[in-house]
Motif scaffolding. Structure first.
Motif, PDB file in Angstrom:
ATOM      1  N   TYR A  63       8.646  -4.231   6.058  1.00 30.03           N
ATOM      2  CA  TYR A  63       7.889  -4.771   4.846  1.00 30.03           C
ATOM      3  C   TYR A  63       7.204  -3.597   4.213  1.00 30.03           C
ATOM      4  O   TYR A  63       6.918  -2.598   4.674  1.00 30.03           O
ATOM      5  CB  TYR A  63       6.699  -5.578   5.571  1.00 30.03           C
ATOM      6  N   GLY A  64       6.966  -3.657   2.729  1.00 32.63           N
ATOM      7  CA  GLY A  64       6.365  -2.765   1.728  1.00 32.63           C
ATOM      8  C   GLY A  64       4.927  -2.787   2.193  1.00 32.63           C
ATOM      9  O   GLY A  64       4.211  -4.002   2.679  1.00 32.63           O
ATOM     10  N   ARG A  65       4.163  -1.665   2.165  1.00 35.00           N
ATOM     11  CA  ARG A  65       2.854  -1.483   2.557  1.00 35.00           C
ATOM     12  C   ARG A  65       1.868  -1.996   1.285  1.00 35.00           C
ATOM     13  O   ARG A  65       2.184  -1.261   0.239  1.00 35.00           O
ATOM     14  CB  ARG A  65       2.700  -0.265   3.463  1.00 35.00           C
ATOM     15  N   VAL A  66       0.569  -2.333   1.749  1.00 33.26           N
ATOM     16  CA  VAL A  66      -0.499  -2.381   0.415  1.00 33.26           C
ATOM     17  C   VAL A  66      -1.435  -1.361   0.762  1.00 33.26           C
ATOM     18  O   VAL A  66      -2.128  -1.409   1.670  1.00 33.26           O
ATOM     19  CB  VAL A  66      -0.971  -4.060   0.728  1.00 33.26           C
ATOM     20  N   VAL A  67      -1.556  -0.514  -0.193  1.00 34.54           N
ATOM     21  CA  VAL A  67      -2.231   0.727  -0.368  1.00 34.54           C
ATOM     22  C   VAL A  67      -3.444   0.282  -0.876  1.00 34.54           C
ATOM     23  O   VAL A  67      -3.444   0.165  -2.304  1.00 34.54           O
ATOM     24  CB  VAL A  67      -1.596   2.027  -0.719  1.00 34.54           C
ATOM     25  N   GLN A  68      -4.542   0.505  -0.221  1.00 29.61           N
ATOM     26  CA  GLN A  68      -6.093   0.012  -0.725  1.00 29.61           C
ATOM     27  C   GLN A  68      -6.832   1.057  -0.895  1.00 29.61           C
ATOM     28  O   GLN A  68      -6.927   2.048   0.119  1.00 29.61           O
ATOM     29  CB  GLN A  68      -6.597  -1.289   0.006  1.00 29.61           C
ATOM     30  N   GLN A  69      -7.875   1.227  -1.702  1.00 31.87           N
ATOM     31  CA  GLN A  69      -9.174   1.974  -1.685  1.00 31.87           C
ATOM     32  C   GLN A  69     -10.179   1.152  -1.911  1.00 31.87           C
ATOM     33  O   GLN A  69     -10.347   0.563  -3.128  1.00 31.87           O
ATOM     34  CB  GLN A  69      -8.789   3.095  -2.663  1.00 31.87           C
ATOM     35  N   ASP A  70     -11.367   1.148  -1.164  1.00 32.81           N
ATOM     36  CA  ASP A  70     -12.465   0.411  -1.478  1.00 32.81           C
ATOM     37  C   ASP A  70     -12.296  -0.976  -1.868  1.00 32.81           C
ATOM     38  O   ASP A  70     -12.930  -1.571  -2.697  1.00 32.81           O
ATOM     39  CB  ASP A  70     -13.409   0.960  -2.647  1.00 32.81           C
ATOM     40  N   GLY A  71     -11.415  -1.564  -0.994  1.00 34.45           N
ATOM     41  CA  GLY A  71     -11.189  -3.204  -1.302  1.00 34.45           C
ATOM     42  C   GLY A  71     -10.406  -3.567  -2.395  1.00 34.45           C
ATOM     43  O   GLY A  71     -10.145  -4.771  -2.655  1.00 34.45           O
ATOM     44  N   GLU A  72      -9.965  -2.371  -3.178  1.00 31.28           N
ATOM     45  CA  GLU A  72      -8.986  -2.703  -4.300  1.00 31.28           C
ATOM     46  C   GLU A  72      -7.590  -2.227  -4.018  1.00 31.28           C
ATOM     47  O   GLU A  72      -7.491  -1.102  -3.485  1.00 31.28           O
ATOM     48  CB  GLU A  72      -9.590  -2.214  -5.463  1.00 31.28           C
ATOM     49  N   VAL A  73      -6.441  -2.646  -4.479  1.00 28.03           N
ATOM     50  CA  VAL A  73      -5.110  -2.364  -4.159  1.00 28.03           C
ATOM     51  C   VAL A  73      -4.954  -1.464  -5.286  1.00 28.03           C
ATOM     52  O   VAL A  73      -5.140  -1.414  -6.472  1.00 28.03           O
ATOM     53  CB  VAL A  73      -4.247  -3.584  -4.343  1.00 28.03           C
ATOM     54  N   GLU A  74      -4.340  -0.243  -4.782  1.00 28.50           N
ATOM     55  CA  GLU A  74      -3.961   0.975  -5.688  1.00 28.50           C
ATOM     56  C   GLU A  74      -2.422   0.755  -5.925  1.00 28.50           C
ATOM     57  O   GLU A  74      -2.129   0.942  -7.198  1.00 28.50           O
ATOM     58  CB  GLU A  74      -4.310   2.137  -5.093  1.00 28.50           C
ATOM     59  N   ARG A  75      -1.708   0.554  -4.748  1.00 27.51           N
ATOM     60  CA  ARG A  75      -0.251   0.365  -5.190  1.00 27.51           C
ATOM     61  C   ARG A  75       0.299  -0.401  -3.765  1.00 27.51           C
ATOM     62  O   ARG A  75      -0.028  -0.355  -2.857  1.00 27.51           O
ATOM     63  CB  ARG A  75       0.397   1.767  -5.374  1.00 27.51           C
ATOM     64  N   ILE A  76       1.764  -0.595  -4.057  1.00 22.74           N
ATOM     65  CA  ILE A  76       2.609  -1.168  -2.965  1.00 22.74           C
ATOM     66  C   ILE A  76       3.702   0.140  -2.907  1.00 22.74           C
ATOM     67  O   ILE A  76       4.267   0.233  -3.742  1.00 22.74           O
ATOM     68  CB  ILE A  76       3.214  -2.713  -3.023  1.00 22.74           C
ATOM     69  N   VAL A  77       3.855   0.378  -1.471  1.00 24.81           N
ATOM     70  CA  VAL A  77       4.902   1.381  -1.423  1.00 24.81           C
ATOM     71  C   VAL A  77       6.042   0.859  -0.442  1.00 24.81           C
ATOM     72  O   VAL A  77       5.620   0.216   0.541  1.00 24.81           O
ATOM     73  CB  VAL A  77       4.543   2.532  -0.747  1.00 24.81           C
ATOM     74  N   GLU A  78       7.299   0.718  -0.915  1.00 31.78           N
ATOM     75  CA  GLU A  78       8.604  -0.058  -0.224  1.00 31.78           C
ATOM     76  C   GLU A  78       8.642   0.942   1.107  1.00 31.78           C
ATOM     77  O   GLU A  78       8.343   2.126   1.070  1.00 31.78           O
ATOM     78  CB  GLU A  78       9.696   0.059  -0.836  1.00 31.78           C
ATOM     79  N   TRP A  79       9.130   0.497   2.148  1.00 30.55           N
ATOM     80  CA  TRP A  79       9.414   1.113   3.558  1.00 30.55           C
ATOM     81  C   TRP A  79      10.117   2.126   3.488  1.00 30.55           C
ATOM     82  O   TRP A  79       9.847   3.557   3.832  1.00 30.55           O
ATOM     83  CB  TRP A  79       9.798   0.136   4.414  1.00 30.55           C
ATOM     84  N   ALA A  80      11.363   2.246   2.501  1.00 26.42           N
ATOM     85  CA  ALA A  80      12.181   3.231   2.398  1.00 26.42           C
ATOM     86  C   ALA A  80      11.522   4.358   1.865  1.00 26.42           C
ATOM     87  O   ALA A  80      12.008   5.753   1.876  1.00 26.42           O
ATOM     88  CB  ALA A  80      13.421   2.818   1.626  1.00 26.42           C
ATOM     89  N   ASP A  81      10.424   4.199   1.006  1.00 22.98           N
ATOM     90  CA  ASP A  81       9.969   5.418   0.306  1.00 22.98           C
ATOM     91  C   ASP A  81       8.548   5.943   0.805  1.00 22.98           C
ATOM     92  O   ASP A  81       7.834   6.578   0.231  1.00 22.98           O
ATOM     93  CB  ASP A  81       9.673   4.880  -1.200  1.00 22.98           C
TER      94      ASP A  81
END
Length: 450
Positions: free
Chosen positions: A134-152
């Protein structure tokens, strides 16, 4: 505020190894795409389905909702962009047809989060037991910064437990420009819908994740995952049936369709299968190993064990359908009984009538189907063969073993069998003859092998 759901269904689903599109595969008797449409219909004002070329099967499933075609499969952002002309002026949510188990409550939370006055983009996320690819949800202080696909993703990013479920919601005025800004400079050279998250965050907007369970947000891409999805939806349907007042004696052995209706005080014994289009009235009992599809069962009826009710059947109140009885396109009147080893097809049976064991309605002549009509309070003797089209009047009786080819008037007795002849002493003579023949046969066999 107006809200539109864009359902992405253009994927071929090669892991399914099927001639059918992935979203056409069924859960609880209903195509995956239709499950998602039903849930979205509770929350959204408009639904648009994006399909690939030559996917008429999915277009039919999507009807009457709008359909657009992604002629080239260039990625999920590209697929969503094909529907931009139908976004409207309100909010837009983009969903995947292979996530069919999302509930209206979760979709409602997604839209409400988007409209909280601060959130510019809302997305669905989960914490699966095995995050896998699955793509991972990258957060900072409770807000989402980006989603990164598993391959990347880096090793550190792959260790993040919060995973993307693929659903995004934003105002139409924001969504379309973000989609057009997506680039394909990634490992697969595709336009990822998930890149919209980083674009939203970079534009100064707040992006929030709305979490739901893995059982609800799981993706279905293979036959094995289809089986897992079936197990999940069956558990959900069983719980809903019991919460509504039905008794499932062994819930794990009962299989329901998405549209199965069980009224309060219905009892379902183990190993019962409900195909699409079944409604069972209050107080009825469905006994073990029965199969029902496309039928209506009235109140207080008894079905089975080992009964089969096929499409077009209507079982009246307090009627009985017993073991190894099959009904097809048949109306069994209130209080009528067909308790043993019978086939009743294309027939109408009046209230209070009794169908004897082994009765058959011969409804098919090789070209056409014909109906049998049996009145109220009739008695059909065991092993009767009713050759349709034929009518049996109210209160009539057919003798056991009869072949009925002509109409029987009310209160008449019909006999349609050969006359019985008794021959005194013939039984013992026949046994003696058979004994002699057996002895001769045994002697010949001994001589051949001796």
């Amino acid at each position: 505020m107006h809200a539109t759901a864009i359902l992405l269904a253009a994927g071929l689903g090669t892991r399914m190894k099927s001639r059918h599109p992935k979203a056409a595969h069924k859960l609880a008797g209903r195509p995956m795409l239709r499950h998602l449409i039903e849930s979205c219909g509770v929350v959204f004002d408009q639904i648009v389905v994006v399909v690939g070329p030559d996917m008429q099967e999915l277009e039919a499933i999507a009807s009457p909702h709008a359909v657009v075609v992604q002629q080239e499969r260039l990625g999920t952002a590209h697929a969503a962009l094909q529907a931009a002309g139908l976004f409207g002026d309100g909010d837009v949510a983009v969903l995947y047809a292979d996530n069919p188990l999302i509930t209206p409550d979760t979709l409602r939370r997604l839209v409400e989060t988007r409209r909280d006055g601060a959130t510019r983009l809302a997305l669905l996320a989960m914490r699966p037991a095995d995050p896998g690819r699955y793509g991972r949800v990258v957060q900072q202080d409770g807000e989402v910064e980006r989603i990164v696909e598993w391959a990347d993703a880096s090793e550190a990013e792959r260790a993040i437990p919060l995973c993307n479920a693929g659903v995004l919601c934003a105002a139409a005025a924001d969504f379309e420009p973000w989609l057009r800004a997506v680039r394909n400079d990634n490992a697969r050279g595709e336009y990822y819908l998930t890149d919209v998250v980083a674009l939203a965050a970079a534009s100064g907007g707040i992006v929030r994740a709305v979490e739901a369970s893995e059982a609800e947000l799981r993706g279905i891409n293979s036959r094995a995952e289809l089986a897992e999805g079936e197990a999940a939806i069956q558990q959900r349907l069983r719980r809903a049936a019991m919460d509504a007042g039905a008794t499932l004696v062994a819930p794990e052995t009962v299989f329901l369709s998405a549209d199965t209706v069980l009224a309060p005080d219905v009892v379902v014994q183990p190993h019962v299968v409900f195909g699409p289009g079944v409604s069972v009235g209050a107080g009825s009992e469905i006994r073990a190993f029965s199969h029902l599809e496309g039928c209506i069962v009235g109140e207080g009826a008894q079905i089975g064990p080992y009964a089969r009710l096929r499409p077009g059947t209507h079982v009246g109140d307090a009627a009985h359908v017993g073991n190894f009885v099959e009904l097809k396109a048949a109306d069994l009147g209130a209080g009528a009984k067909a308790n043993h080893l019978s086939y009743i097809g294309d027939a109408s049976i009046g209230a209070g009538s009794n169908i004897g064991a082994g009765t058959i309605t011969c409804n098919y002549d090789g070209v056409f189907k014909h109906r049998t009509e049996i009145g109220a309070r009739a008695f059909i003797g065991s092993n009767s063969i009713l050759v349709a089209p034929v009518r049996i009047g109210d209160g009539a009786l057919t003798a056991a073993g009869s072949v009925i080819t002509n109409d029987v008037e009310a209160d008449a007795l019909a006999l349609g069998r050969a006359r019985q002849v008794n021959k005194p002493g013939q039984a013992s003579m026949l046994r003696e003859k058979l004994a002699r023949e057996t002895k001769v046969r045994d002697q010949k066999k001994h001589g051949e092998t001796g």
